[in-house]
Structures are given as C-alpha cells and as structure tokens.
Design a protein around this motif. Structure first.
Motif, PDB file in Angstrom:
ATOM      1  N   LEU A 147      -3.990   9.345   1.002  1.00  0.00           N
ATOM      2  CA  LEU A 147      -3.801   8.428   2.121  1.00  0.00           C
ATOM      3  C   LEU A 147      -5.029   8.396   3.012  1.00  0.00           C
ATOM      4  N   ILE A 204      -7.464   5.156   3.770  1.00  0.00           N
ATOM      5  CA  ILE A 204      -7.766   4.660   5.117  1.00  0.00           C
ATOM      6  C   ILE A 204      -9.264   4.727   5.380  1.00  0.00           C
ATOM      7  N   VAL A 251      -0.748   5.779  11.288  1.00  0.00           N
ATOM      8  CA  VAL A 251      -0.514   6.147   9.885  1.00  0.00           C
ATOM      9  C   VAL A 251      -0.959   7.583   9.612  1.00  0.00           C
ATOM     10  N   LEU A 278       7.485   7.342  13.473  1.00  0.00           N
ATOM     11  CA  LEU A 278       6.830   6.079  13.106  1.00  0.00           C
ATOM     12  C   LEU A 278       7.364   4.926  13.934  1.00  0.00           C
TER      13      LEU A 278
END
Length: 272
Positions: free
Chosen positions: A19, A23, A67, A166
């Motif tokens: 991840l 990003i 995120v 989130l």
C-alpha cells in the motif's frame, strides 16, 4: 529509546507494505506530471507554473494521510496486535508517540521523493527551477503532511475499529473541505447582511486547516516578479493577523497538537 523502537518498527513495516509503495508511486507520478506541466512555461513564467503543485497537494496530502494512517491505532487495537506490542515493556505513550513519528517519517519520505521527481522533470524540460520557491513548497508540504497525519492518528486513537476510524477521518475531511465555510456563512451571514461584518466570521473561516494551507501558500510562495507577485504582496500588506502566513502556520500546528493530545488521553485510559 522505546519510542524510537516503535517508530523504527513502523518504518520497517512500511518498507514492506504494498500500500505504501502504491501511494508513493502515485505521488511520484502525479508530481512528475506537474513538474512537466510547469516546464511548459518559459523561464519568466516557470515560477508561476510550478505553483500548480500546492493546489494539487492541498487535496492529495489529506487523502494520502487518511489511507496511510487511519488503521495505525484502531487497526492494531482491533486485531489484538496492540496488546502484543505493549507486552514488550512499551508504555502506551511510547506506542502512540512512536507511531506518530514513524508515520510522519514515512509520509515525509514519500513527499520528498515526489517533489524531487517534479523538480527533475521540470529542470529536464525547461532548464529552469525556481529553487527558493521550491524549497519553501517542500517545507510547507511537509508541515501540512505532519498536520494531517497527527489529526488522523488522534482520530484513530478514539475509535475501536478500522471502519470507524476511516469513516470519522473521511467525515472530518469532507466537512473541512466542503461544509466548514458553508456552516460559517449560514451562522454569520444574517449579521453581515444587517451591516455587522464581525471579524469572527473571517477568524473562524481561517482556523480551518484546509484554508490555512491555502493562506500559507499565498503568503510564502510568492513569485519574484509579475502581476501575480504584485497581487499577493498587496493582499499580504492589507491582511488582518488571522489572514497572515504565520497565523496559518499556527493553525496547521494547533490542529494536530489538539487531536494528538486528546487521542493520547483517550488511548491511555482505553480498554484494549
């Protein structure tokens, strides 16, 4: 030492995370494109063109922080790994502060690499890079990254699951980006229409961290020449204290400080 061990663990985990790599790659690609677009301006306009970057970073940085960080405390709490981490003689404060430091280092590394990519593409195609503006942009972007990272870690410490973390972080961002100004206008517009333009309207509008980054950009990223420089200089000269660049930086520091303090207080007494 214990705090740094937690931060080092965060960094090592990020190094192996797909991840984080995705990003980072996305940031590098987007800013490389921005650097190329900035190179289209001839030498005297390159300074103005490179200012496309902060407008894009203003939106991308909070979303990337969300995120990268939303599960930092809540996710470990939900999975039970937080109890395991605390078993290694780390205090809750060590875990909380170490997590913040580690995530900030990760995010700043991604930003530096991305801005370097933008600088390389801009210099490669135009042969000209406004170095003073670019260093200021890098520093301002890192402050903004620290702000958003601190905010999301504070929120993550308040929630018990990834989904809540989130949702709360995304809800805050949507409100700050779209609802804050509308709400302040709804509250103060009747008084303004009645001829009472209280400074509280402008003050509340400018303590939004999303607005503060824009204000800091307009006060510190000033081209060395051109009509845009004259316009920004006139604005800075006539601005009230709450519209100054230094006040904007104070806002960017105050938001994570408050959220981190509240998050740490909640984390210390939370039932894990």
């Amino acid at each position: 030492m214990s705090t740094w061990m937690v931060a080092k663990r965060e960094i090592l985990e990020a190094y192996h995370s797909k991840l984080v790599r995705c990003i980072g790659g996305l940031f590098i690609f987007i800013l490389a494109v921005v650097g190329h677009e900035g190179s289209r301006g001839v030498h005297m306009y390159a300074e103005v063109e490179i200012l496309l970057a902060p407008m894009i970073l203003r939106v991308l940085i909070p979303l990337a922080a969300l995120v990268l960080v939303f599960s930092s405390i809540a996710g470990r709490r939900e999975s039970g790994s937080l109890r395991l981490l605390l078993a290694y003689s780390h205090s809750r404060a060590d875990v909380f502060i170490g997590t913040f430091i580690g995530r900030c280092i990760i995010f700043c590394v991604i930003l530096v690499l991305s801005l370097c990519a933008a600088a390389i593409t801009n210099t490669w195609y135009s042969g000209n890079l406004p170095s003073t503006l670019y260093v200021t942009l890098a520093l301002l972007s890192m402050v903004y990254a620290l702000t958003t990272t601190g905010i999301i870690i504070g929120i993550s410490a308040f929630t018990r699951t990834r989904e809540w973390a989130l949702g709360a972080g995304l809800g805050l961002y949507v409100f700050v980006m779209f609802g804050w100004q509308s709400l302040t206008r709804m509250i103060w517009n009747p008084r303004i229409d009645a001829g009472d333009p209280s400074i509280w309207f402008s003050l509340v509008k400018n303590i939004n961290f999303f607005t503060a980054f824009l204000t800091a950009k307009n006060r510190f990223l000033i081209p060395s020449h051109g009509a845009r420089r004259d316009e920004l200089m006139r604005e800075a000269a006539s601005a009230a204290f709450y519209q100054s660049g230094w006040f904007a930086l104070m806002v960017l520091v105050a938001w994570p400080t408050l959220l981190l303090a509240l998050g740490l207080l909640q984390f210390r007494r939370a039932d894990l």
